[in-house]
Design a protein around this motif. Structure first.
Motif, PDB file in Angstrom:
ATOM      1  N   GLY A  22     -36.816 -33.074 -24.228  1.00  0.00           N
ATOM      2  CA  GLY A  22     -36.681 -32.125 -23.143  1.00  0.00           C
ATOM      3  C   GLY A  22     -35.611 -32.457 -22.129  1.00  0.00           C
ATOM      4  N   GLY A 157     -33.219 -30.427 -17.660  1.00  0.00           N
ATOM      5  CA  GLY A 157     -34.298 -31.164 -18.326  1.00  0.00           C
ATOM      6  C   GLY A 157     -34.814 -32.350 -17.527  1.00  0.00           C
ATOM      7  N   THR A 160     -36.938 -30.647 -14.557  1.00  0.00           N
ATOM      8  CA  THR A 160     -38.080 -29.789 -14.895  1.00  0.00           C
ATOM      9  C   THR A 160     -39.088 -30.471 -15.811  1.00  0.00           C
ATOM     10  OG1 THR A 160     -36.748 -28.787 -16.645  1.00  0.00           O
ATOM     11  CG2 THR A 160     -36.871 -27.598 -14.563  1.00  0.00           C
ATOM     12  N   THR A 161     -38.616 -31.255 -16.777  1.00  0.00           N
ATOM     13  CA  THR A 161     -39.533 -31.878 -17.737  1.00  0.00           C
ATOM     14  C   THR A 161     -40.528 -32.829 -17.070  1.00  0.00           C
ATOM     15  OG1 THR A 161     -37.957 -31.651 -19.561  1.00  0.00           O
ATOM     16  CG2 THR A 161     -39.701 -33.281 -19.832  1.00  0.00           C
ATOM     17  N   VAL A 175     -44.204 -28.268 -22.826  1.00  0.00           N
ATOM     18  CA  VAL A 175     -43.231 -28.540 -21.761  1.00  0.00           C
ATOM     19  C   VAL A 175     -41.835 -28.691 -22.343  1.00  0.00           C
ATOM     20  CG1 VAL A 175     -42.463 -30.264 -20.076  1.00  0.00           C
ATOM     21  CG2 VAL A 175     -44.865 -29.549 -20.120  1.00  0.00           C
ATOM     22  N   VAL A 176     -41.698 -29.531 -23.365  1.00  0.00           N
ATOM     23  CA  VAL A 176     -40.385 -29.774 -23.974  1.00  0.00           C
ATOM     24  C   VAL A 176     -39.808 -28.486 -24.546  1.00  0.00           C
ATOM     25  CG1 VAL A 176     -39.179 -30.952 -25.852  1.00  0.00           C
ATOM     26  CG2 VAL A 176     -40.823 -32.205 -24.451  1.00  0.00           C
ATOM     27  N   VAL A 179     -38.887 -25.958 -21.629  1.00  0.00           N
ATOM     28  CA  VAL A 179     -37.706 -26.394 -20.881  1.00  0.00           C
ATOM     29  C   VAL A 179     -36.441 -26.169 -21.698  1.00  0.00           C
ATOM     30  CG1 VAL A 179     -36.504 -28.417 -19.945  1.00  0.00           C
ATOM     31  CG2 VAL A 179     -38.926 -28.064 -19.444  1.00  0.00           C
ATOM     32  N   ASP A 180     -36.473 -26.526 -22.969  1.00  0.00           N
ATOM     33  CA  ASP A 180     -35.307 -26.351 -23.831  1.00  0.00           C
ATOM     34  C   ASP A 180     -34.951 -24.879 -24.016  1.00  0.00           C
ATOM     35  OD1 ASP A 180     -34.787 -29.037 -24.295  1.00  0.00           O
ATOM     36  OD2 ASP A 180     -34.416 -28.685 -26.417  1.00  0.00           O
ATOM     37  N   VAL A 238     -41.376 -39.429 -23.642  1.00  0.00           N
ATOM     38  CA  VAL A 238     -40.595 -38.745 -22.616  1.00  0.00           C
ATOM     39  C   VAL A 238     -40.627 -39.522 -21.303  1.00  0.00           C
ATOM     40  CG1 VAL A 238     -40.380 -36.654 -21.230  1.00  0.00           C
ATOM     41  CG2 VAL A 238     -40.941 -36.480 -23.655  1.00  0.00           C
TER      42      VAL A 238
END
Length: 287
Positions: A22, A157, A160-161, A175-176, A179-180, A238
């Motif tokens: 992310g 990323g 926000t991640t 989430v990942v 966001v992507d 992450v």
């Protein structure tokens, strides 16, 4: 031709990391381009033009594997696009390096929180369908992250991640993927801002094409990895990456000797590896 292959591989590696964790496409690519002497505005413009294609490929791949909360995407893209456009237009006048250490310190603390949360607070509810993100929360997050992304060559990323991961009930996979996918709109807005302020003539199309090729190849692989990895294991990965990238930024600002810097890196890597091993063992026991 040799350079094309080298930077295509860099684009592949950057998108593989970004698509599975992310974050880091812009940060990785920006660091590379700046190392080769490219001006910050030109480097950021080249990255964002390439991201229009790579984020589209990544978003389609994540949606195909069910990694996206579409409601959260729509909440983020409008404020994120506005922030990215403004950031791109005013990049040359913004002292981004002054603010960056404070943001990195905040994200470093968030990174430790994310790792601890997914180590000890893993619950089945973390795989809920929708992310815990209200419109009131999405507006300032999107504006700030979009602005930071355009001015720093990467930031959507990294901001926000970790913030979304720090909220209880949010799935790391969702989430990942979210966001992507939302980054596609941010890349378009930043690109428009750069074209308004710079024009087409200053864009380095060699870098753009090389980064695009690598990113397109990596996008479906990264989305598949996100799909098959357990959410809590992905969260620890992450979180550790958030810690490493932000401590790297802080250590560039702080004046410490090489031995102390090495000790910090080794300590963080040991902590990260230990967390991964603990998570894997915990997952085996639960299964």
């Amino acid at each position: 031709m040799k350079k094309l292959f080298v930077f295509t591989f860099i684009g592949f590696l950057a998108q593989l990391i970004d698509g599975s964790l992310g974050m880091a496409y812009g940060v990785t690519s920006s660091s590379l381009l700046l190392t080769f002497g490219m001006a910050p505005a030109i480097a950021s413009a080249s990255i964002h033009i390439s991201e229009v294609v790579t984020t589209a490929a990544s978003g389609i791949s994540h949606m195909k594997f069910g990694n996206v909360d579409r409601q959260a995407v729509f909440k983020l893209i409008i404020p994120g696009s506005i922030g990215a456009f403004i950031g791109a237009c005013f990049l040359s006048n913004m002292p981004g390096d002054v603010v960056k250490p404070y943001i990195s310190l905040f994200l470093l603390m968030l990174g430790f929180y994310v790792v601890i949360r997914f180590l000890f607070k893993h619950k089945k509810s973390s795989e809920q369908k929708n992310l815990n993100l209200s419109t009131k929360q999405a507006i300032p997050l999107g504006l700030i992250a979009g602005f930071a992304d355009a001015t720093g060559g990467g930031g959507w990323g990294p901001l926000t991640t970790p913030i979304l991961l720090s909220k209880d009930g949010n799935s790391a996979r969702k989430v990942v993927g979210t966001v992507d996918t939302s980054e596609f709109a941010i890349a378009i807005s930043a690109t428009l801002g750069f074209l308004v302020s710079l024009g087409w003539q200053d864009v380095n199309w060699f870098w753009v094409i090389a980064l695009m090729l690598g990113g397109i190849i990596a996008a479906p692989i990264a989305a598949w990895l996100v799909r098959v990895m357990p959410s809590h294991f992905l969260g620890v990965l992450v979180g550790g990456f958030i810690i490493l990238t932000n401590i790297w930024t802080l250590l560039k600002v702080w004046s410490i000797n090489n031995m102390a810097e090495l000790f910090i890196y080794v300590t963080i890597v040991i902590f990260w590896i230990s967390s991964i091993v603990f998570t894997m063992r915990k997952n085996q026991k639960n299964n």
